[in-house]
Design a protein around this motif. Structure first.
Motif, PDB file in Angstrom:
ATOM      1  N   GLN A  17       0.824  -1.215   0.000  1.00 56.43           N
ATOM      2  CA  GLN A  17       0.000   0.000   0.000  1.00 56.43           C
ATOM      3  C   GLN A  17       0.856   1.262   0.000  1.00 56.43           C
ATOM      4  OE1 GLN A  17      -3.608   0.237   2.306  1.00 56.43           O
ATOM      5  NE2 GLN A  17      -4.348  -0.787   0.477  1.00 56.43           N
ATOM      6  N   MET A  18       2.017   1.173   0.655  1.00 57.69           N
ATOM      7  CA  MET A  18       2.928   2.339   0.621  1.00 57.69           C
ATOM      8  C   MET A  18       3.410   2.581  -0.799  1.00 57.69           C
ATOM      9  SD  MET A  18       5.576   2.002   3.805  1.00 57.69           S
ATOM     10  CE  MET A  18       6.606   3.396   3.386  1.00 57.69           C
ATOM     11  N   GLY A  19       3.556   1.484  -1.539  1.00 59.31           N
ATOM     12  CA  GLY A  19       4.117   1.566  -2.894  1.00 59.31           C
ATOM     13  C   GLY A  19       5.598   1.225  -2.820  1.00 59.31           C
ATOM     14  N   MET A  20       6.067   0.403  -3.747  1.00 61.76           N
ATOM     15  CA  MET A  20       7.425  -0.132  -3.638  1.00 61.76           C
ATOM     16  C   MET A  20       8.485   0.964  -3.762  1.00 61.76           C
ATOM     17  SD  MET A  20       8.228  -3.077  -2.700  1.00 61.76           S
ATOM     18  CE  MET A  20       6.727  -3.948  -3.055  1.00 61.76           C
ATOM     19  N   SER A  21       8.211   1.976  -4.604  1.00 59.62           N
ATOM     20  CA  SER A  21       9.226   3.036  -4.740  1.00 59.62           C
ATOM     21  C   SER A  21       9.355   3.809  -3.442  1.00 59.62           C
ATOM     22  CB  SER A  21       8.856   4.033  -5.833  1.00 59.62           C
ATOM     23  OG  SER A  21       8.265   3.385  -6.876  1.00 59.62           O
ATOM     24  N   THR A  22       8.222   4.042  -2.775  1.00 55.62           N
ATOM     25  CA  THR A  22       8.291   4.769  -1.505  1.00 55.62           C
ATOM     26  C   THR A  22       9.028   3.931  -0.468  1.00 55.62           C
ATOM     27  OG1 THR A  22       6.126   5.634  -2.072  1.00 55.62           O
ATOM     28  CG2 THR A  22       6.864   6.034   0.170  1.00 55.62           C
ATOM     29  N   VAL A  23       8.716   2.613  -0.421  1.00 56.46           N
ATOM     30  CA  VAL A  23       9.407   1.738   0.531  1.00 56.46           C
ATOM     31  C   VAL A  23      10.911   1.839   0.282  1.00 56.46           C
ATOM     32  CG1 VAL A  23       9.805  -0.683   1.181  1.00 56.46           C
ATOM     33  CG2 VAL A  23       7.470   0.127   0.801  1.00 56.46           C
ATOM     34  N   LEU A  24      11.292   1.758  -0.994  1.00 58.55           N
ATOM     35  CA  LEU A  24      12.715   1.788  -1.340  1.00 58.55           C
ATOM     36  C   LEU A  24      13.345   3.127  -0.932  1.00 58.55           C
ATOM     37  CD1 LEU A  24      15.138   0.437  -2.743  1.00 58.55           C
ATOM     38  CD2 LEU A  24      14.340   1.414  -4.899  1.00 58.55           C
ATOM     39  N   GLU A  25      12.661   4.207  -1.292  1.00 56.58           N
ATOM     40  CA  GLU A  25      13.212   5.538  -0.950  1.00 56.58           C
ATOM     41  C   GLU A  25      13.407   5.702   0.544  1.00 56.58           C
ATOM     42  OE1 GLU A  25      10.557   8.559  -2.383  1.00 56.58           O
ATOM     43  OE2 GLU A  25      10.844   7.829  -4.435  1.00 56.58           O
ATOM     44  N   ARG A  26      12.399   5.273   1.322  1.00 59.99           N
ATOM     45  CA  ARG A  26      12.501   5.447   2.775  1.00 59.99           C
ATOM     46  C   ARG A  26      13.617   4.585   3.350  1.00 59.99           C
ATOM     47  NH1 ARG A  26      12.466   9.328   4.353  1.00 59.99           N
ATOM     48  NH2 ARG A  26      12.336   8.584   6.486  1.00 59.99           N
ATOM     49  N   LEU A  27      13.762   3.359   2.837  1.00 58.50           N
ATOM     50  CA  LEU A  27      14.837   2.496   3.336  1.00 58.50           C
ATOM     51  C   LEU A  27      16.190   3.121   3.004  1.00 58.50           C
ATOM     52  CD1 LEU A  27      13.464  -1.067   2.433  1.00 58.50           C
ATOM     53  CD2 LEU A  27      13.925  -0.212   4.737  1.00 58.50           C
ATOM     54  N   GLN A  28      16.301   3.656   1.801  1.00 59.38           N
ATOM     55  CA  GLN A  28      17.583   4.268   1.412  1.00 59.38           C
ATOM     56  C   GLN A  28      17.884   5.487   2.287  1.00 59.38           C
ATOM     57  OE1 GLN A  28      16.605   4.690  -2.723  1.00 59.38           O
ATOM     58  NE2 GLN A  28      17.816   2.896  -3.330  1.00 59.38           N
ATOM     59  N   ALA A  29      16.844   6.266   2.573  1.00 57.27           N
ATOM     60  CA  ALA A  29      17.056   7.449   3.411  1.00 57.27           C
ATOM     61  C   ALA A  29      17.491   7.027   4.816  1.00 57.27           C
ATOM     62  CB  ALA A  29      15.770   8.278   3.472  1.00 57.27           C
ATOM     63  N   LEU A  30      16.852   5.998   5.342  1.00 63.49           N
ATOM     64  CA  LEU A  30      17.196   5.538   6.689  1.00 63.49           C
ATOM     65  C   LEU A  30      18.592   4.902   6.704  1.00 63.49           C
ATOM     66  CD1 LEU A  30      13.647   4.266   7.546  1.00 63.49           C
ATOM     67  CD2 LEU A  30      14.940   5.840   8.996  1.00 63.49           C
ATOM     68  N   GLN A  31      18.943   4.267   5.591  1.00 64.91           N
ATOM     69  CA  GLN A  31      20.285   3.673   5.493  1.00 64.91           C
ATOM     70  C   GLN A  31      21.342   4.793   5.536  1.00 64.91           C
ATOM     71  OE1 GLN A  31      21.110   1.609   1.810  1.00 64.91           O
ATOM     72  NE2 GLN A  31      22.916   0.579   2.647  1.00 64.91           N
ATOM     73  N   ALA A  32      21.053   5.876   4.802  1.00 66.52           N
ATOM     74  CA  ALA A  32      21.999   6.990   4.786  1.00 66.52           C
ATOM     75  C   ALA A  32      22.142   7.592   6.186  1.00 66.52           C
ATOM     76  CB  ALA A  32      21.516   8.053   3.796  1.00 66.52           C
ATOM     77  N   GLN A  81      14.247  -4.624  -6.979  1.00 64.41           N
ATOM     78  CA  GLN A  81      13.769  -5.191  -8.247  1.00 64.41           C
ATOM     79  C   GLN A  81      12.298  -4.831  -8.498  1.00 64.41           C
ATOM     80  OE1 GLN A  81      14.202  -9.497  -8.239  1.00 64.41           O
ATOM     81  NE2 GLN A  81      12.477  -9.620  -9.683  1.00 64.41           N
ATOM     82  N   LEU A  82      11.461  -5.004  -7.471  1.00 66.56           N
ATOM     83  CA  LEU A  82      10.031  -4.720  -7.655  1.00 66.56           C
ATOM     84  C   LEU A  82       9.805  -3.235  -7.922  1.00 66.56           C
ATOM     85  CD1 LEU A  82       8.443  -7.001  -4.874  1.00 66.56           C
ATOM     86  CD2 LEU A  82       8.458  -7.407  -7.341  1.00 66.56           C
ATOM     87  N   ALA A  83      10.564  -2.393  -7.229  1.00 63.42           N
ATOM     88  CA  ALA A  83      10.411  -0.946  -7.446  1.00 63.42           C
ATOM     89  C   ALA A  83      10.766  -0.615  -8.898  1.00 63.42           C
ATOM     90  CB  ALA A  83      11.288  -0.167  -6.469  1.00 63.42           C
ATOM     91  N   ALA A  84      11.836  -1.242  -9.402  1.00 62.02           N
ATOM     92  CA  ALA A  84      12.249  -0.973 -10.783  1.00 62.02           C
ATOM     93  C   ALA A  84      11.187  -1.441 -11.773  1.00 62.02           C
ATOM     94  CB  ALA A  84      13.585  -1.663 -11.062  1.00 62.02           C
ATOM     95  N   GLU A  85      10.534  -2.558 -11.423  1.00 60.73           N
ATOM     96  CA  GLU A  85       9.527  -3.112 -12.351  1.00 60.73           C
ATOM     97  C   GLU A  85       8.134  -2.528 -12.115  1.00 60.73           C
ATOM     98  OE1 GLU A  85       9.819  -7.267 -11.477  1.00 60.73           O
ATOM     99  OE2 GLU A  85      11.707  -7.517 -12.564  1.00 60.73           O
ATOM    100  N   GLY A  86       8.008  -1.686 -11.094  1.00 60.78           N
ATOM    101  CA  GLY A  86       6.692  -1.123 -10.764  1.00 60.78           C
ATOM    102  C   GLY A  86       5.723  -2.178 -10.271  1.00 60.78           C
ATOM    103  N   LYS A  87       6.241  -3.169  -9.534  1.00 64.04           N
ATOM    104  CA  LYS A  87       5.379  -4.267  -9.072  1.00 64.04           C
ATOM    105  C   LYS A  87       5.222  -4.265  -7.556  1.00 64.04           C
ATOM    106  CE  LYS A  87       5.958  -7.612 -12.746  1.00 64.04           C
ATOM    107  NZ  LYS A  87       6.779  -8.728 -13.196  1.00 64.04           N
ATOM    108  N   THR A  88       4.336  -5.146  -7.099  1.00 66.48           N
ATOM    109  CA  THR A  88       4.069  -5.277  -5.661  1.00 66.48           C
ATOM    110  C   THR A  88       4.535  -6.651  -5.167  1.00 66.48           C
ATOM    111  OG1 THR A  88       1.923  -6.258  -6.118  1.00 66.48           O
ATOM    112  CG2 THR A  88       1.969  -3.866  -5.850  1.00 66.48           C
ATOM    113  N   PHE A  89       4.572  -6.803  -3.833  1.00 63.22           N
ATOM    114  CA  PHE A  89       4.874  -8.127  -3.260  1.00 63.22           C
ATOM    115  C   PHE A  89       3.814  -9.136  -3.714  1.00 63.22           C
ATOM    116  CE2 PHE A  89       6.836  -5.559   0.307  1.00 63.22           C
ATOM    117  CZ  PHE A  89       8.145  -5.864  -0.031  1.00 63.22           C
TER     118      PHE A  89
END
Ligand code: 3H9
Length: 700
Positions: free
Chosen positions: A652-667, A681-689
């Motif tokens: 529901q968050m959306g894979m790109s948002t999940v990825l962005e937030r994880l990257q921000a927290l990693q930084a 991979q899913l964010a790149a493909e625009g897919k969901t779990f």
């Protein structure tokens, strides 16, 4: 006979028209069904038949709206048009019910002038479990039959009510003989015609609702009742209450307008989307890609349980409740007596709470045989080992089971953390060894992680899954990895809960955020409940963690009145100044300014690591599909159903948002937050779990 369309037929039995609906598996009200019913009633209404019977083929009457259609574009006839066609029929319409008349199915039946059912039939308005309300007139018609109070209970509980109780309530007018529904329904219809009975429209009957008109107390009491405590966080129950208020206080058509508006709000809500996801997830979880349906199931007519502790006793109760006799083995008589005493006390409490008569306690206890010898397990069909988590002890037990148990017996371990392949290696029959990880309290929690080890046979997997079903559990097949699925993700959440404390967050802030999110309690309340000293050793403690410090101060949790929180004599928690001081000290040591955390920040810090770990589990094929992970969290940890589970949350968050937030927290915080490859991979493909195809559990 007239074929109306692919799913509907119109036939005649003399003067009675019979409409038969046949849309497997459950005659759900899809567009083709609505179209078929509308046209069939249209023709039957115009025909010279004296009465009309609506009956369904297959295992059930109509089980409701077609849930898969929600969210899609409207097609075909509206359900309200079908209902009007029935209710306005110029001749008696009889709904003939077998199986289940649920949701929209019951709402259709309520538009017939009369209802007849076989004794095994059940009726219900279970929409609440899908985050919905009965949106096809149910909220307005039901109170007109059973009154406001019963209607509130019926619709907010969403249970399937047996036909006999429905007859008592007036939901059903007549009982048919089992197996003779059609003939009895036709005879009933003929009798109605012969006797000149009126065409009863429930919508015209105001007596019951008038009795409650203006009775605000009834609704206030219901909103504050014990039953209503379960509604926390769910949207549908309050909407149902408002609909019943409308039914009581407004004319029928105005009430329908209220129902329609509130239904529209619910059906587009994320809560309902989540609950619908859970509905399908519950059914998917049993499907195992490489274990075909016809895989043999070994008989499980007797079970041995090793260990009479809290887990062993709870596991035993599941089997006894399902009618399977159990032998519990302990090493010492005292431990055995204590364990059986706890089981008896649990049963006595259930009896006092009205679950069953007191004689039943003895009957259930008589199905448990206590023993001090593993040799007594020679003939059982399944053994579940539930001793403390020590690899050497478990290997010793499994070595003995290998020698003692009959060939083909299922040898299961309830370990929550140890490597089951290693346990299996202590036997000469690793194909019989499997994990059956129950959740505490084992007699209450629905989750059962069935853990497939490298050599577990398909028969043993299928047997464990079918056993789960038999004892009322939600069996989810997972793979061997540290903590399996549930605890592996819980661990990551725990790391962040602690990390936030180290940054100066207070335990009660963290707990409150999770409570507001919908959990029954947060990690620190949970620790206090379980006991802070579990796994803590006074000798080894060196004050390195906040927990060490609390334990050193003899703050061991609820049991001695102090842990992260202070407790009064009723175990009511209050934030503890002692804990606060320690938290501040740790934050200062780490060079952090104590600061308050927002609810959103806390939830992100706790939930995103779970989503990330869930993704790793999925990419390693330690779970079959993402919705299985959701079900483990819903049934094993009380993740709120209206949030659909951690993987659904990620989707529901959306894979790109999940990825962005994880990257921000990693930084910001380091590699703990490194995104799983699957997320990238899913964010790149625009897919969901949810779009990741189901795949077998990885072994070998
Ligand atoms: C509603 O009615 C809203 C209205 O008030 C307003 C409208 C405007 N739709 O459970 P099973 C599938 S909301 C689509 O394994 P059982 C199910 O997914 C609805 N599909 O069988 C499964 O598929 P698969 C209110 C449905 O014998 C297959 O059928 N009604 C629906 O153990 C077999 O199901 C409900 O909430 C559906 N409505 O139990 C009732 N129902 O084989 C929901 C089932 O691919 N249904 N499927 O996995 C049930 O409770 C049970 O299915 C039932 C049968 C008791 C009927």
């Amino acid at each position: 006979m007239t074929t109306i369309n692919d799913v509907t037929e119109l036939t005649r039995d003399g003067d009675v028209a019979i409409i038969t609906l046949d849309s497997p598996p459950v005659n759900a009200l899809s567009a083709v069904v609505r179209d078929g019913l509308w046209e069939a009633f249209n023709q039957a209404n115009k025909s010279d038949a004296d009465a009309i019977v609506l009956i369904c083929a297959g295992r059930t009457f109509i089980a409701g709206a077609d849930i898969t259609e929600f969210g899609g574009a409207a097609k075909g006839k509206g359900l309200n048009e079908v209902q009007a066609m029935m209710e306005d029929a110029p001749k008696p319409v009889v709904a003939a019910i077998h199986g289940t008349a649920l949701g929209g199915g019951l709402e259709v039946a309520l538009c017939a002038h009369y209802r007849i059912a076989v004794p095994s039939a059940k009726c219900g308005l279970p929409e609440v479990h899908l985050g919905l309300l009965p949106g096809a007139g149910g909220t307005q018609r039901l109170p007109r039959i059973v009154g406001a109070q019963k209607a509130l209970e019926f619709m907010t509980a969403g249970t399937h009510v047996p036909a006999s109780a429905c007859l008592d309530m007036g939901l059903i007018d007549e009982m048919a003989e089992e197996g003779n529904l059609l003939a009895d329904a036709v005879a009933f219809a003929r009798r109605l015609v012969d006797e000149g009975q009126p065409l009863k429209k429930i919508s015209d009957n105001d007596d019951k609702v008038q009795a409650d008109r203006g009775n605000e107390e009834l609704f206030a009491n219901f909103r504050s009742s014990k039953a209503a405590r379960k509604f926390r966080g769910f949207l549908a129950p309050e909407a149902i209450i408002q609909c019943v208020e409308a039914a009581v206080n407004l004319p029928f058509e105005k009430g329908i307008a209220v129902e329609r508006k509130l239904f529209g709000g619910l059906v587009t809500s994320s809560e309902s989307a989540a609950q619908r996801h859970v509905f399908f997830a519950e059914r998917q979880v049993w499907k195992i890609p490489d274990v075909p349906r016809d895989t043999p199931v070994l008989p499980v007519a007797s079970v041995g349980i090793i260990g009479a502790g809290t887990m062993g006793g709870g596991i035993a109760m599941n089997f006894v409740n399902a009618g399977v006799p159990v032998t519990i083995v302990e090493t010492k008589q005292e431990a055995l007596d204590r364990g059986l005493g706890v089981v008896r006390a649990n049963y006595e409490r259930s009896s006092r709470n009205g679950r069953f008569p007191i004689e039943e306690v003895d009957r259930r206890m008589s199905m448990i045989t206590g023993s001090l010898s593993l040799e007594d397990l020679a003939e059982v069909d399944m053994v579940i080992e539930a001793v403390f988590e020590n690899m050497d002890v478990k290997k010793d037990i499994f070595g003995n089971l290998d020698r003692i148990c009959k060939p083909g017996a299922v040898l299961a371990t309830n370990t929550s953390a140890l490597n089951i392949d290693e346990i299996a290696s202590a036997t000469t029959r690793p194909e019989s060894v499997i994990g059956m990880h129950f959740f505490s309290p084992a007699n209450v929690m629905r989750c059962l992680e069935v853990v497939r080890a490298d050599h577990t046979s398909l028969e043993v997997i299928n047997t464990a899954m079918q056993t789960a079903k038999k004892i009322g559990k939600l069996g989810a097949l997972v793979g061997v990895c540290p903590g399996f699925v549930g605890n592996r993700m819980l661990f990551q959440r725990g790391v962040q809960a602690q990390a936030m404390l180290d940054e100066g967050a207070m335990p009660w802030e963290v707990d409150k955020a999770l409570y507001e999110f919908g959990f029954a309690m947060g990690p620190f309340q949970m620790s206090d409940l379980a006991g802070l000293d579990i796994g803590w050793s006074a000798e080894k403690s060196n004050g390195a963690t906040i927990r060490d410090r609390l334990c050193e101060l003899d703050r061991r949790g609820q049991k001695n009145g102090a842990g992260y929180y202070d407790y009064d004599e009723n175990r009511t928690p209050t934030p503890s100044p002692v804990t606060e001081e320690i938290v501040r000290e740790f934050a200062a040591k780490a060079g952090k300014e104590p600061r308050s955390f927002t609810q959103e920040e806390i939830i992100e810090r706790l939930v995103l690591p779970m989503v990330n770990e869930g993704a790793k589990i999925l990419q390693e094929n330690k779970a079959i599909r993402s919705s299985d992970i959701d079900m483990i969290w819903i049934t094993g940890y009380n993740w709120p159903a209206y949030r659909g589970g951690p993987m659904f949350y990620g989707d529901q968050m959306g894979m790109s948002t999940v990825l962005e937030r994880l990257q921000a927290l990693q930084a910001e915080h380091g590699d703990f937050w490194k995104p799983a490859e699957l997320i990238e991979q899913l964010a790149a493909e625009g897919k969901t779990f949810a779009q990741v195809p189901a795949s077998p559990i990885a072994v070998g």
